[in-house]
Design a protein around this motif. Structure first.
Motif, PDB file in Angstrom:
ATOM      1  N   PRO A 132      26.050 -86.709  64.009  1.00 43.68           N
ATOM      2  CA  PRO A 132      25.969 -87.767  62.991  1.00 43.68           C
ATOM      3  C   PRO A 132      24.768 -88.674  63.172  1.00 43.68           C
ATOM      4  O   PRO A 132      24.195 -89.163  62.191  1.00 43.68           O
ATOM      5  CB  PRO A 132      27.287 -88.524  63.193  1.00 43.68           C
ATOM      6  N   ARG A 133      24.357 -88.912  64.421  1.00 45.25           N
ATOM      7  CA  ARG A 133      23.178 -89.746  64.655  1.00 45.25           C
ATOM      8  C   ARG A 133      21.937 -89.132  64.044  1.00 45.25           C
ATOM      9  O   ARG A 133      21.068 -89.833  63.513  1.00 45.25           O
ATOM     10  CB  ARG A 133      22.995 -89.941  66.156  1.00 45.25           C
ATOM     11  N   ARG A 134      21.816 -87.813  64.101  1.00 46.18           N
ATOM     12  CA  ARG A 134      20.668 -87.117  63.526  1.00 46.18           C
ATOM     13  C   ARG A 134      20.637 -87.286  62.007  1.00 46.18           C
ATOM     14  O   ARG A 134      19.578 -87.546  61.418  1.00 46.18           O
ATOM     15  CB  ARG A 134      20.762 -85.637  63.892  1.00 46.18           C
ATOM     16  N   ASP A 147      17.219 -84.478  73.235  1.00 39.66           N
ATOM     17  CA  ASP A 147      16.277 -83.460  72.774  1.00 39.66           C
ATOM     18  C   ASP A 147      16.984 -82.367  72.009  1.00 39.66           C
ATOM     19  O   ASP A 147      16.482 -81.871  70.994  1.00 39.66           O
ATOM     20  CB  ASP A 147      15.538 -82.858  73.974  1.00 39.66           C
ATOM     21  N   ASP A 148      18.163 -81.962  72.481  1.00 42.16           N
ATOM     22  CA  ASP A 148      18.908 -80.918  71.786  1.00 42.16           C
ATOM     23  C   ASP A 148      19.329 -81.381  70.405  1.00 42.16           C
ATOM     24  O   ASP A 148      19.464 -80.580  69.480  1.00 42.16           O
ATOM     25  CB  ASP A 148      20.149 -80.532  72.594  1.00 42.16           C
ATOM     26  N   ASP A 149      19.539 -82.676  70.265  1.00 45.61           N
ATOM     27  CA  ASP A 149      19.952 -83.204  68.976  1.00 45.61           C
ATOM     28  C   ASP A 149      18.879 -83.008  67.918  1.00 45.61           C
ATOM     29  O   ASP A 149      19.178 -82.868  66.736  1.00 45.61           O
ATOM     30  CB  ASP A 149      20.273 -84.690  69.124  1.00 45.61           C
ATOM     31  N   ASP A 150      17.616 -82.976  68.317  1.00 41.78           N
ATOM     32  CA  ASP A 150      16.518 -82.843  67.368  1.00 41.78           C
ATOM     33  C   ASP A 150      16.046 -81.403  67.196  1.00 41.78           C
ATOM     34  O   ASP A 150      15.127 -81.140  66.438  1.00 41.78           O
ATOM     35  CB  ASP A 150      15.324 -83.688  67.826  1.00 41.78           C
ATOM     36  N   GLU A 151      16.680 -80.477  67.896  1.00 38.35           N
ATOM     37  CA  GLU A 151      16.148 -79.119  67.897  1.00 38.35           C
ATOM     38  C   GLU A 151      16.414 -78.387  66.595  1.00 38.35           C
ATOM     39  O   GLU A 151      15.580 -77.650  66.104  1.00 38.35           O
ATOM     40  CB  GLU A 151      16.743 -78.346  69.069  1.00 38.35           C
ATOM     41  N   TYR A 152      17.612 -78.578  66.019  1.00 36.67           N
ATOM     42  CA  TYR A 152      17.997 -77.831  64.827  1.00 36.67           C
ATOM     43  C   TYR A 152      18.082 -78.778  63.642  1.00 36.67           C
ATOM     44  O   TYR A 152      18.544 -79.903  63.746  1.00 36.67           O
ATOM     45  CB  TYR A 152      19.349 -77.157  65.034  1.00 36.67           C
ATOM     46  N   ASP A 153      17.632 -78.288  62.522  1.00 38.55           N
ATOM     47  CA  ASP A 153      17.703 -79.070  61.296  1.00 38.55           C
ATOM     48  C   ASP A 153      17.693 -78.112  60.121  1.00 38.55           C
ATOM     49  O   ASP A 153      16.667 -77.535  59.783  1.00 38.55           O
ATOM     50  CB  ASP A 153      16.524 -80.044  61.209  1.00 38.55           C
TER      51      ASP A 153
END
Length: 349
Positions: free
Chosen positions: A290-292, A321-327
């Motif tokens: 949810p933060r992403r 870092d893992d939070d920003d890896e997938y989008d």
């Protein structure tokens, strides 16, 4: 009654029907004994008093526009488990097959009475119903009488049907249960009528599993409540034990994901601060927290909103870092990463 018809009655006005107005004495056939004038006056007086009584009963069903405290009505409402048997003699009692016969849209008299909030008619039909199965007959749109009572906002009728044994878990054509319908309508009174215990000692059977049923769009009731952003509805669902971290079937979003994606700061704050057990680091099927999602919405740009999703002391740099890896909103970038990793693997081999 189907929702597409706007909840209009299916009973047409008949020009030959009795209007209730006493038009005078009926002409008698030759040879019939004549009544005395006193007997005629008595019969006329009895008929007039009967009409007045009927009018008063009908006026009692009309909405006065006053707030009658629906919660107290629901609390005091009781449907007898052993109703008094109906008399078997008399031509005024229609056969049960006629009462529960479905019309061209699949509606029975119970559907029509429920959608119009006719409490007396619903009570009578419940009392003469020979099997609880008939209470759950769906029409051509998959709506049971309980669906229609909730969709039209008649909480007392909905409570009567629940106490009589109507099922909470039946789905309509889009997979919505009556609880889904009450959540969509943001009707807390109907939601309480469905979920409140039948008595003080016994909860509705399998209530937790029914609360977390998904419709054909993969949504549970908590996802609908988060989508509408209606806090009283969400609070009611949480009180009765809904899974606040349930994932919807398409994107794997929780209620907090939906609040973050919609930019609903108020709902996100309520979930994080007032709902116990909410998982702030839950990931959807694309690996996003949810933060992403909140970081991409301008509503969370303010400092107070950013503080809601600020990394805690338990969060490590690796997790960030893992939070920003997938989008999934940037498919080309994700495809380039996958293609680059495959090329590296081929070269190394």
């Amino acid at each position: 009654m189907s929702a597409n018809k706007g909840f209009q009655t299916k009973i047409p006005d008949d020009d030959n029907s009795d209007s209730g107005f006493l038009s005078g004495p009926i002409d008698r056939l030759p040879g019939d004994p004549e009544e005395s004038q006193e007997e005629s006056k008595e019969s006329v007086g009895a008929s007039d008093s009967g009409n007045v009584k009927c009018d008063n009963e009908q006026r009692g069903d009309l909405d006065s526009g006053l707030d009658l405290c629906m919660s107290e009505c629901l609390q005091s409402l009781r449907v007898s488990d052993t109703p008094a048997p109906l008399p078997l003699e008399g031509a005024d009692i229609p056969p049960l097959a006629f009462l529960f016969q479905q019309d061209d849209d699949g509606d029975t008299q119970l559907h029509i009475s429920a959608v119009h909030g006719c409490q007396k008619s619903v009570s009578t039909l419940i009392r003469v119903c020979p099997d609880k199965y008939w209470l759950d007959l769906p029409n051509d749109y998959g709506h049971t009488a309980l669906h229609l009572a909730v969709m039209s906002g008649h909480a007392v009728v909905a409570r009567m049907l629940v106490q009589a044994g109507a099922s909470l878990g039946l789905r309509d054509l889009r997979g919505d249960t009556p609880i889904h319908a009450a959540t969509r309508a943001k009707n807390v009174e109907c939601l309480q009528a469905l979920l409140a215990p039948i008595d003080s000692h016994r909860l509705t059977k399998n209530l937790a599993s029914i609360l977390n049923l998904k419709n054909y769009g993969g949504q549970t009731c908590v996802h609908l409540a988060a989508t509408t952003g209606h806090l009283p509805t969400l609070q009611t669902l949480v009180y009765y034990g809904v899974d606040i971290n349930a994932r919807e079937g398409l994107g794997g979003w929780t209620a907090l994901h939906i609040a973050a994606r919609r930019g609903d700061v108020r709902l996100a704050q309520h979930l994080l601060e007032r709902c116990a057990g909410v998982a702030p680091r839950a990931r959807d099927y694309a690996g996003r927290t949810p933060r992403r999602l909140a970081a991409r919405h301008p509503a969370f740009a303010a400092r107070d909103a950013q503080r809601l999703f600020a990394p805690s002391a338990e969060d490590s740099d690796t997790d960030s870092d893992d939070d920003d890896e997938y989008d999934s909103e940037d498919p080309e970038s994700l495809f380039d990463k996958i293609r680059g990793s495959m090329a590296t693997a081929v070269v190394s081999n």
